[in-house]
Design a protein around this motif. Structure first.
Motif, PDB file in Angstrom:
ATOM      1  N   TRP A  75      49.773  -7.484  50.514  1.00 56.85           N
ATOM      2  CA  TRP A  75      50.305  -8.791  50.894  1.00 56.85           C
ATOM      3  C   TRP A  75      49.223  -9.868  50.862  1.00 56.85           C
ATOM      4  N   LYS A  76      47.975  -9.459  51.027  1.00 53.69           N
ATOM      5  CA  LYS A  76      46.869 -10.406  50.913  1.00 53.69           C
ATOM      6  C   LYS A  76      46.765 -10.906  49.478  1.00 53.69           C
ATOM      7  N   HIS A  77      46.967 -10.015  48.519  1.00 52.80           N
ATOM      8  CA  HIS A  77      46.977 -10.414  47.109  1.00 52.80           C
ATOM      9  C   HIS A  77      48.139 -11.380  46.836  1.00 52.80           C
ATOM     10  N   VAL A  78      49.325 -11.013  47.343  1.00 52.08           N
ATOM     11  CA  VAL A  78      50.505 -11.853  47.124  1.00 52.08           C
ATOM     12  C   VAL A  78      50.276 -13.249  47.695  1.00 52.08           C
ATOM     13  N   GLU A  79      49.743 -13.301  48.911  1.00 60.00           N
ATOM     14  CA  GLU A  79      49.507 -14.589  49.573  1.00 60.00           C
ATOM     15  C   GLU A  79      48.516 -15.450  48.808  1.00 60.00           C
ATOM     16  N   GLU A  80      47.577 -14.814  48.149  1.00 57.95           N
ATOM     17  CA  GLU A  80      46.588 -15.554  47.364  1.00 57.95           C
ATOM     18  C   GLU A  80      47.259 -16.339  46.241  1.00 57.95           C
ATOM     19  N   TYR A  81      48.273 -15.740  45.628  1.00 55.48           N
ATOM     20  CA  TYR A  81      48.958 -16.369  44.500  1.00 55.48           C
ATOM     21  C   TYR A  81      50.226 -17.124  44.915  1.00 55.48           C
ATOM     22  N   TYR A  82      50.802 -16.721  46.047  1.00 53.13           N
ATOM     23  CA  TYR A  82      52.055 -17.347  46.502  1.00 53.13           C
ATOM     24  C   TYR A  82      51.993 -17.451  48.026  1.00 53.13           C
ATOM     25  N   PRO A  83      51.322 -18.497  48.549  1.00 56.13           N
ATOM     26  CA  PRO A  83      51.097 -18.626  50.007  1.00 56.13           C
ATOM     27  C   PRO A  83      52.368 -18.576  50.856  1.00 56.13           C
ATOM     28  N   LYS A  84      53.477 -19.067  50.336  1.00 59.68           N
ATOM     29  CA  LYS A  84      54.717 -19.111  51.114  1.00 59.68           C
ATOM     30  C   LYS A  84      55.620 -17.921  50.781  1.00 59.68           C
ATOM     31  N   TYR A  85      55.022 -16.758  50.612  1.00 57.92           N
ATOM     32  CA  TYR A  85      55.805 -15.587  50.210  1.00 57.92           C
ATOM     33  C   TYR A  85      56.820 -15.170  51.275  1.00 57.92           C
ATOM     34  N   LYS A  86      56.492 -15.369  52.554  1.00 56.25           N
ATOM     35  CA  LYS A  86      57.428 -14.982  53.622  1.00 56.25           C
ATOM     36  C   LYS A  86      58.712 -15.815  53.536  1.00 56.25           C
ATOM     37  N   GLU A  87      58.550 -17.091  53.250  1.00 54.64           N
ATOM     38  CA  GLU A  87      59.723 -17.967  53.107  1.00 54.64           C
ATOM     39  C   GLU A  87      60.553 -17.533  51.903  1.00 54.64           C
TER      40      GLU A  87
END
Length: 210
Positions: free
Chosen positions: A191-203
């Motif tokens: 999820w750290k990788h995902v957040e790096e590329y897509y900060p609003k991944y939870k939304e």
């Protein structure tokens, strides 16, 4: 057998089986399927329907919403009214409508757009990633997943239903699956990788669930 449900006349289709319980579901907004045991009488079924009026109304409203949604052609987050005119070979958007010759033409257009847009977005996103192996893109309709990364054969599969969503949600799923080349599971590192590329991944995840 007919049943009056909130001023709507519903056709009740009875299916008798060797079972103990009674089950109800709407086949469509005009037909209620009742599956019951072999010996229950229609009068008893009517009484059960009356006792479960509130539950039936909720089921009916849900089915009505589903049918209304299915009547639209969704394209990148926008609903369009399909107009099948028997003439237009290349589907054309016209304000809130999409005009096509027939349903088959519209379905072919949908698949072509999946291929075109999904590939285009991958090509736009991939340069931001490092050390990603060459992979094959597959597109198919999936019931429970938006995307799958098979690292065994380096294949990413995307759900064709994503064409109905906003473009940024497609981008999120692409990024999500690309990040699986770094981490196979959904660990904190992933999820750290995902957040790096897509900060609003939870939304994005909430919107996809919605």
């Amino acid at each position: 057998m007919e049943y009056l449900l909130d001023n709507n006349i519903i056709n009740v289709k009875i299916i008798r089986k060797n079972i103990k319980n009674l089950y109800m579901r709407f086949e469509n907004t005009n037909t209620l399927l009742v599956t019951c045991n072999l010996f229950i009488r229609e009068k008893e079924i009517m009484n059960i329907l009356k006792k479960n009026m509130n539950a039936l109304l909720k089921m009916y409203d849900q089915k009505k919403k589903e049918e209304e949604k299915e009547s639209y052609f969704y394209y990148l987050g926008t609903p369009y009214i399909p107009v099948l005119d028997g003439i237009t070979k290349t589907p054309t958007f016209d304000n809130q409508k999409i005009i096509a010759k027939d349903q088959k033409t519209l379905d072919r257009f949908y698949q072509k757009e999946c291929n075109r847009i999904f590939q285009s977005e991958i090509e736009r996103i991939i340069p931001f990633f490092e050390n990603i192996p060459k992979f094959t893109l597959k597109i198919r309709n999936m019931k429970t997943r938006w995307g799958v990364n098979n690292r065994g054969n380096n294949t990413i599969t995307l759900n064709s239903e994503l064409l109905k969503k906003d473009l940024d949600l497609l981008d999120y799923v692409i990024i999500h699956e690309l990040c699986h080349f770094y981490e196979a599971n959904h660990s904190k590192a992933f999820w750290k990788h995902v957040e790096e590329y897509y900060p609003k991944y939870k939304e994005a995840r909430k919107r996809l669930r919605g």
